[in-house]
Design a protein around this motif. Sequence first.
Motif, PDB file in Angstrom:
ATOM      1  N   VAL A  67       0.856  -1.197   0.000  1.00  0.00           N
ATOM      2  CA  VAL A  67       0.000   0.000   0.000  1.00  0.00           C
ATOM      3  C   VAL A  67       0.888   1.243   0.000  1.00  0.00           C
ATOM      4  O   VAL A  67       1.774   1.373   0.844  1.00  0.00           O
ATOM      5  N   GLU A  68       0.646   2.140  -0.962  1.00  0.00           N
ATOM      6  CA  GLU A  68       1.460   3.362  -1.000  1.00  0.00           C
ATOM      7  C   GLU A  68       0.571   4.597  -0.852  1.00  0.00           C
ATOM      8  O   GLU A  68      -0.600   4.584  -1.213  1.00  0.00           O
ATOM      9  N   VAL A  69       1.186   5.647  -0.295  1.00  0.00           N
ATOM     10  CA  VAL A  69       0.496   6.941  -0.142  1.00  0.00           C
ATOM     11  C   VAL A  69       1.464   8.030  -0.574  1.00  0.00           C
ATOM     12  O   VAL A  69       2.691   7.840  -0.533  1.00  0.00           O
ATOM     13  N   THR A  70       0.910   9.201  -0.964  1.00  0.00           N
ATOM     14  CA  THR A  70       1.811  10.328  -1.216  1.00  0.00           C
ATOM     15  C   THR A  70       2.244  10.881   0.143  1.00  0.00           C
ATOM     16  O   THR A  70       1.565  10.644   1.162  1.00  0.00           O
ATOM     17  N   ILE A  71       3.326  11.646   0.146  1.00  0.00           N
ATOM     18  CA  ILE A  71       3.780  12.252   1.408  1.00  0.00           C
ATOM     19  C   ILE A  71       2.703  13.228   1.913  1.00  0.00           C
ATOM     20  O   ILE A  71       2.479  13.349   3.122  1.00  0.00           O
ATOM     21  N   LYS A  72       1.999  13.868   0.988  1.00  0.00           N
ATOM     22  CA  LYS A  72       0.908  14.768   1.398  1.00  0.00           C
ATOM     23  C   LYS A  72      -0.183  13.965   2.120  1.00  0.00           C
ATOM     24  O   LYS A  72      -0.659  14.371   3.184  1.00  0.00           O
ATOM     25  N   LEU A  97       0.184  11.113   3.618  1.00  0.00           N
ATOM     26  CA  LEU A  97       0.739  10.659   4.902  1.00  0.00           C
ATOM     27  C   LEU A  97       0.652  11.781   5.936  1.00  0.00           C
ATOM     28  O   LEU A  97       0.249  11.570   7.085  1.00  0.00           O
ATOM     29  N   ALA A  98       1.062  12.997   5.510  1.00  0.00           N
ATOM     30  CA  ALA A  98       1.050  14.140   6.441  1.00  0.00           C
ATOM     31  C   ALA A  98      -0.372  14.389   6.963  1.00  0.00           C
ATOM     32  O   ALA A  98      -0.567  14.626   8.161  1.00  0.00           O
ATOM     33  N   GLU A  99      -1.371  14.282   6.084  1.00  0.00           N
ATOM     34  CA  GLU A  99      -2.766  14.490   6.512  1.00  0.00           C
ATOM     35  C   GLU A  99      -3.185  13.410   7.511  1.00  0.00           C
ATOM     36  O   GLU A  99      -3.875  13.687   8.486  1.00  0.00           O
ATOM     37  N   LEU A 100      -2.754  12.179   7.257  1.00  0.00           N
ATOM     38  CA  LEU A 100      -3.105  11.064   8.164  1.00  0.00           C
ATOM     39  C   LEU A 100      -2.474  11.251   9.552  1.00  0.00           C
ATOM     40  O   LEU A 100      -3.130  11.062  10.576  1.00  0.00           O
ATOM     41  N   VAL A 101      -1.185  11.629   9.561  1.00  0.00           N
ATOM     42  CA  VAL A 101      -0.482  11.805  10.851  1.00  0.00           C
ATOM     43  C   VAL A 101      -1.120  12.983  11.607  1.00  0.00           C
ATOM     44  O   VAL A 101      -1.356  12.918  12.824  1.00  0.00           O
ATOM     45  N   LYS A 102      -1.435  14.030  10.860  1.00  0.00           N
ATOM     46  CA  LYS A 102      -2.084  15.215  11.452  1.00  0.00           C
ATOM     47  C   LYS A 102      -3.389  14.804  12.157  1.00  0.00           C
ATOM     48  O   LYS A 102      -3.657  15.207  13.293  1.00  0.00           O
ATOM     49  N   GLU A 103      -4.163  13.958  11.473  1.00  0.00           N
ATOM     50  CA  GLU A 103      -5.452  13.507  12.026  1.00  0.00           C
ATOM     51  C   GLU A 103      -5.239  12.638  13.279  1.00  0.00           C
ATOM     52  O   GLU A 103      -5.902  12.848  14.301  1.00  0.00           O
ATOM     53  N   VAL A 104      -4.288  11.691  13.194  1.00  0.00           N
ATOM     54  CA  VAL A 104      -4.041  10.803  14.339  1.00  0.00           C
ATOM     55  C   VAL A 104      -3.572  11.601  15.553  1.00  0.00           C
ATOM     56  O   VAL A 104      -3.998  11.371  16.690  1.00  0.00           O
ATOM     57  N   VAL A 105      -2.719  12.599  15.322  1.00  0.00           N
ATOM     58  CA  VAL A 105      -2.177  13.396  16.431  1.00  0.00           C
ATOM     59  C   VAL A 105      -3.225  14.400  16.931  1.00  0.00           C
ATOM     60  O   VAL A 105      -3.230  14.791  18.106  1.00  0.00           O
ATOM     61  N   GLY A 106      -4.116  14.837  16.032  1.00  0.00           N
ATOM     62  CA  GLY A 106      -5.145  15.809  16.422  1.00  0.00           C
ATOM     63  C   GLY A 106      -4.687  17.252  16.295  1.00  0.00           C
ATOM     64  O   GLY A 106      -5.146  18.134  17.016  1.00  0.00           O
ATOM     65  N   PHE A 107      -3.779  17.520  15.352  1.00  0.00           N
ATOM     66  CA  PHE A 107      -3.319  18.898  15.098  1.00  0.00           C
ATOM     67  C   PHE A 107      -4.337  19.570  14.170  1.00  0.00           C
ATOM     68  O   PHE A 107      -4.779  18.958  13.176  1.00  0.00           O
ATOM     69  N   LYS A 108      -4.701  20.824  14.463  1.00  0.00           N
ATOM     70  CA  LYS A 108      -5.761  21.477  13.686  1.00  0.00           C
ATOM     71  C   LYS A 108      -5.246  22.562  12.723  1.00  0.00           C
ATOM     72  O   LYS A 108      -6.026  23.137  11.967  1.00  0.00           O
ATOM     73  N   GLY A 109      -3.948  22.841  12.760  1.00  0.00           N
ATOM     74  CA  GLY A 109      -3.407  23.931  11.918  1.00  0.00           C
ATOM     75  C   GLY A 109      -3.178  23.495  10.472  1.00  0.00           C
ATOM     76  O   GLY A 109      -3.675  22.465  10.018  1.00  0.00           O
ATOM     77  N   LYS A 110      -2.400  24.307   9.749  1.00  0.00           N
ATOM     78  CA  LYS A 110      -2.191  23.992   8.331  1.00  0.00           C
ATOM     79  C   LYS A 110      -0.770  23.471   8.035  1.00  0.00           C
ATOM     80  O   LYS A 110       0.135  23.621   8.872  1.00  0.00           O
ATOM     81  N   LEU A 111      -0.626  22.904   6.833  1.00  0.00           N
ATOM     82  CA  LEU A 111       0.680  22.383   6.396  1.00  0.00           C
ATOM     83  C   LEU A 111       1.358  23.396   5.484  1.00  0.00           C
ATOM     84  O   LEU A 111       0.703  23.989   4.633  1.00  0.00           O
TER      85      LEU A 111
END
Length: 392
Positions: A320-325, A327-341
């Motif tokens: 299974v592959e994902v773009t880095i973008k 991945l970043a959205e997934l990690v952001k969601e898991v951590v619960g960060f609400k700001g922007k990239l």
Amino acid sequence: MLSSKNKKKWPTPTQIAGGYSDLLHLTFAEVYKLYLQIYVSCSLTSKKLLSYKSKSPFFNPSSSLVQTSTMADTTASSEMEKSAKIFVAGHRGLVGSAIVRKLQDQGFKNLVLRTHSELDLTSQSDVESFFATEKPVYVILAAAKVGGIHANNTYPADFIGVNLQIQTNVIHSAYTHGVKKLLFLGSSCIYPKFAPQPIPESALLTGPLEPTNEWYAIAKIAGIKMCQAYRIQHQWDAISGMPTNLYGPNDNFHPENSHVLPALMRRFHEAKANNADEVVVWGSGSPLREFLHVDDLADACVFLMDRYSGFEHVNVGSGVEVTIKELAELVKEVVGFKGKLVWDCSKPDGTPRKLMDNSKLASLGWTPKITLKDGLSQTYEWYLENVVQKKQ
Ligand SMILES: NC(=O)C1=CN([C@@H]2O[C@H](COP(=O)(O)OP(=O)(O)OC[C@H]3O[C@@H](n4cnc5c(N)ncnc54)[C@H](OP(=O)(O)O)[C@@H]3O)[C@@H](O)[C@H]2O)C=CC1
Ligand SMILES: C[C@H]1O[C@H](OP(=O)(O)OP(=O)(O)OC[C@H]2O[C@@H](n3cnc4c(=O)[nH]c(N)nc43)[C@H](O)[C@@H]2O)[C@@H](O)[C@@H](O)C1=O
């Protein structure tokens, strides 16, 4: 050997010289001499090449050498005995610690473990006396100089030098001291930058490497070749596994030198804790990466030790592959960060895509179990308990 049948089909030197002397504005004697030189040199090269091909498993996996030398090609493997002494090199790292957990879960009790400060694997004499004293039966080599794109690009001498030293010392001493079987771990970066996707094992050495990690890749390729060479020359059971990008407990969360997944987990966590508005992510976000949870890799390593005894290295990925973008959205969601990239395009993207072809391992009967979403949540819990809380 060139068959005499083939030879007869060739025109004679006299015919050739006669036919071409006018055309080339040379005398008959000059063309005749030229022809003989080319003919002798071609037939010598052909003979040498054919003789090499008949012996080399690279050209001819079913050659007589391979058939008589049982270790050079795939042979039947047997499961590791539960009481056998197993040396897991690098047992405190991401991969080594997962392998230790897996072996202990499966009832292996006789593990030999040494920290870096107890045994520096770059020291040939120390490695030699360790093997002479401990005499392990199996070795899983998960000790290496490892890092993400920035570390690889910044410390090329360490990545090639330290890795060549560790693997050469461990592989050679393991063989010399009667180890029954050794598993060497490489990485998906061994493949050419523009390899066909998904990347089959046969893509090795078919094109130029990705420049950000070519030094590390060359060391890893040398490790694969060393295992193959010892199989051929010494009929010794050394195998290689090529993991894709890994993550999980005991990863390296260094802000610059780590891989992307732990780097982003830490950055998003710290941004959330500090109420920051944005998080910087490196590169363009477009590269594709395949991620595998390290517990799946550990399972695959034990599986390979028990079930695989082959000349060729084996890819280990999730498929299974994902773009880095993404991945970043997934990690952001898991951590619960609400700001922007914010994308820092001054940082390198590295290879555009490296999805492993996992069909070889699947055909042996192994498949991964942990999804990226579940693996990310579990890793973040581990990070909170083992990194964040320990700092407080
Ligand atoms: N992480 C990933 O995404 C991937 C990893 N791999 C491969 O998996 C293997 C393990 O990697 P990973 O667990 O991530 O790496 P880590 O950096 O987490 O662990 C490496 C281990 O090796 C030890 N080590 C390093 N140098 C020496 C030395 N000179 N003597 C003794 N021990 C040493 C380290 O000890 P210390 O920390 O004390 O120095 C550490 O325990 C490597 O071969 C790597 O190439 C392959 C593909 C992807
Ligand atoms: C396993 C493999 O890992 C290394 O190769 P890599 O896959 O390129 O490794 P990486 O995880 O460091 O980066 C993946 C992508 O992610 C982007 N990226 C965004 N933001 C961050 C960031 O903050 N840190 C890092 N490291 N990368 C970031 C980064 O720009 C790149 O596009 C090899 O050197 C070698 O070690 C190897 O074999």
